[in-house]
Enzyme design. Sequence first.
Site, PDB file in Angstrom:
ATOM      1  N   ASP A   6       0.962  -1.139  -0.019  1.00 52.55           N
ATOM      2  CA  ASP A   6       0.019   0.013  -0.086  1.00 52.55           C
ATOM      3  C   ASP A   6       0.848   1.244   0.027  1.00 52.55           C
ATOM      4  O   ASP A   6       0.949   2.073   0.820  1.00 52.55           O
ATOM      5  CB  ASP A   6      -1.084  -0.074   1.044  1.00 52.55           C
ATOM      6  CG  ASP A   6      -0.414  -0.184   2.734  1.00 52.55           C
ATOM      7  OD1 ASP A   6       1.081  -0.434   2.658  1.00 52.55           O
ATOM      8  OD2 ASP A   6      -1.070   0.438   3.255  1.00 52.55           O
ATOM      9  N   HIS A  36       9.573  -0.081   8.799  1.00 54.53           N
ATOM     10  CA  HIS A  36       8.730  -1.266   8.903  1.00 54.53           C
ATOM     11  C   HIS A  36       8.984  -2.194   7.733  1.00 54.53           C
ATOM     12  O   HIS A  36       9.537  -3.275   7.678  1.00 54.53           O
ATOM     13  CB  HIS A  36       7.241  -0.952   9.136  1.00 54.53           C
ATOM     14  CG  HIS A  36       7.036  -0.146  10.409  1.00 54.53           C
ATOM     15  ND1 HIS A  36       7.149  -0.338  11.626  1.00 54.53           N
ATOM     16  CD2 HIS A  36       6.812   1.320  10.347  1.00 54.53           C
ATOM     17  CE1 HIS A  36       6.811   0.426  12.324  1.00 54.53           C
ATOM     18  NE2 HIS A  36       6.556   1.828  11.425  1.00 54.53           N
TER      19      HIS A  36
HETATM   20  C1  BDR Z   1       2.845  -0.548   8.573  1.00 57.12           C
HETATM   21  O1  BDR Z   1       1.795   0.437   8.468  1.00 57.12           O
HETATM   22  C2  BDR Z   1       1.904   1.034   7.344  1.00 57.12           C
HETATM   23  O2  BDR Z   1       1.515   2.446   7.710  1.00 57.12           O
HETATM   24  C3  BDR Z   1       3.283   0.926   6.877  1.00 57.12           C
HETATM   25  O3  BDR Z   1       3.764   1.109   5.593  1.00 57.12           O
HETATM   26  C4  BDR Z   1       3.691  -0.231   7.376  1.00 57.12           C
HETATM   27  O4  BDR Z   1       3.574  -1.238   6.588  1.00 57.12           O
HETATM   28  C5  BDR Z   1       3.591  -0.137   9.893  1.00 57.12           C
HETATM   29  O5  BDR Z   1       2.601  -0.343  11.113  1.00 57.12           O
HETATM   30 CA    CA Z   2       2.956  -0.827   4.027  1.00 56.43          CA
END
Ligand code: BDR
Ligand code: CA
Length: 308
Positions: free
Chosen positions: A11, A241
């Site tokens: 995403d 992340h």
């Molecule tokens: C996850 O949530 C999204 O905002 C980031 O892209 C990542 O995949 C982190 O909590």
């Molecule tokens: Ca993500």
Amino acid sequence: MTRSKIIIDTDPGIDDAMAIFYAGLCDKLDLIAMTTVFGNVTAEIATRNALVLAETMRQVIPVARGAATPLVQTPNHVSDHVHGVEGFGDMPAQTPKGSALDVPVPEYLCQMINDHPGEIILCPVGPLTNIALALRLDPSIATKVKAVVIMGGGLHSGGNVSDYAEANIWNDPHAADEVFAADWEVVMIGLDVTQKVVCPHSDFTAMLGDAPIIGDFLAQATDFYIKFYQDEVGVDGCQMHDPTAVIATIYPELFKYEHHPIEVCTDEDRIGETRISNDKSRRLAKVAVDVDIAAVKKIFFDTIKTGF
Ligand code: BDR
Ligand code: CA
């Protein structure tokens, strides 16, 4: 060297962009496709952004547009306060030259996995809606992937959108629970490790000399992302992340794991919590609980430096 085939379900999203650049540039991985999902942005923007990222790397990577809404719950608001309205901070929207495949993502995932049994690493770094729908369509894919490595959840960390929930799981907890219930070993790269991998803005501007185009992209996008972390989380840098999950697909030895059956809470009070399940019929998930922070950062930036 044979490169491992990987499909990223994504995403994009700023840390998604890092993950995709890393996978596209890494000589151990062959990024054979991207499938998109709502989350940080709408599915429409996610698809456009995935195409833009492939073209920024000067690569032709098939992109298929996936779920626009979660399986059961009313959609949460997109994370524009974290990733910006268009997904890459304050950067204006870009129009890609190419377009997405005209194929439903669950069918596409099942076909790719069935065409390459035992070869594909599936790496979802957004809400797990597409993956749950693919499993519903063909549960046998669980036995045919090489690995499924997700960015999501947290075991000891607590959440990042509530006391209990991590954003990807919170955006579709019902789908996430189906993914943890399936007959495969989920590798969970969650907040227990990804919150520890924090990079200041100077790490990204340092890329400008070696990879001016991708370095400039990341320096611009992370400017916005790091302001969010400074203002809202009190951290002087951004949490890495999604790239941490992609790095875990090829460097599992950089992580420490616990093994538990995992379930996702779908009740209102702790919705989106990933926790140890009493259902002993569930396969044990491999839950990363610690990480070699310096090694992950070095691997990431050394690879990005090889780009444009
Ligand atoms: C996850 O949530 C999204 O905002 C980031 O892209 C990542 O995949 C982190 O909590
Ligand atoms: Ca993500």
